[in-house]
Design a protein around this motif. Structure first.
Motif, short mmCIF file in Angstrom:
data_model
loop_
_atom_site.label_atom_id
_atom_site.label_comp_id
_atom_site.label_asym_id
_atom_site.label_seq_id
_atom_site.Cartn_x
_atom_site.Cartn_y
_atom_site.Cartn_z
N THR A 1 0.85 -1.19 0.00
CA THR A 1 0.00 0.00 0.00
C THR A 1 0.88 1.24 0.00
OG1 THR A 1 -0.06 0.14 2.40
CG2 THR A 1 -1.77 -1.23 1.34
N GLY A 2 0.28 2.35 -0.23
CA GLY A 2 1.02 3.61 -0.16
C GLY A 2 1.63 3.80 1.21
N GLN A 3 0.88 3.44 2.25
CA GLN A 3 1.35 3.60 3.62
C GLN A 3 2.53 2.67 3.90
OE1 GLN A 3 -1.63 2.92 6.61
NE2 GLN A 3 -0.26 3.46 8.29
N SER A 4 2.45 1.42 3.45
CA SER A 4 3.56 0.49 3.69
C SER A 4 4.80 0.90 2.90
CB SER A 4 3.17 -0.95 3.37
OG SER A 4 2.90 -1.11 2.00
N PHE B 1 12.07 4.13 6.83
CA PHE B 1 13.04 3.31 7.55
C PHE B 1 14.32 3.13 6.74
CE2 PHE B 1 9.38 2.26 10.14
CZ PHE B 1 9.93 2.13 11.41
N MET B 2 14.18 2.93 5.44
CA MET B 2 15.35 2.79 4.58
C MET B 2 16.16 4.09 4.59
SD MET B 2 16.85 0.74 2.48
CE MET B 2 17.67 0.54 0.93
N GLY B 3 15.47 5.21 4.50
CA GLY B 3 16.14 6.51 4.53
C GLY B 3 16.89 6.74 5.82
#
Length: 136
Positions: free
Chosen positions: A6-9, A16-18
């Motif tokens: 989803t957009g949220q996921s 988190f990656m950032g």
């Protein structure tokens, strides 16, 4: 089971990656700045010891950041614990450098691969312990 992105996921992934990559980049930059030699320049010149040591530092930093992101309850939680993990890795890095450079910082500069491997091994070993310690 059906998994739907989803957009949220996706935004959570990106956040988190950032945070993980930002802290990794900041930490490896600090490691490069606190060393008595110019590791990036040495790597560009083909110095294997510098490359081995820097690769070990990257893996050692990434291991606890991986664990923190995997087990965190929020983005702020991940950022705080990842920063703590980075500080712990830098302390280990400083200790390993003190051990291998008792004759001076020439060990890596001279391309002493055993010094590079030792430094990498310490970073990875501490990264594993650091990673295991940062779970709930």
């Amino acid at each position: 089971m059906n998994y739907v992105i989803t957009g949220q996921s996706f935004l959570a992934f990106a956040a988190f990656m950032g945070i993980g990559l930002l802290i990794l980049l900041l930490a490896i930059t600090l490691v490069a700045l606190i060393t008595p030699h110019k590791e990036i320049t040495l790597i560009r010149q083909g110095n294997k010891a510098a490359g081995i040591g820097m690769a070990g530092a990257l893996v050692g930093l990434a291991l606890p950041i991986n664990s923190v992101i995997s087990h965190s309850v929020s983005l702020v939680d991940a950022a705080i614990w990842a920063a703590i993990a980075a500080v712990m890795q830098m302390l280990a890095f400083g200790i390993s450098r003190a051990i291998i450079t008792r004759r001076g910082p020439d060990q890596i500069d001279a391309g002493n691969e055993s010094a590079g491997w030792f430094s990498a091994g310490v970073a990875i070993a501490v990264g594993l312990v650091n990673s295991a310690a940062m779970v709930p």
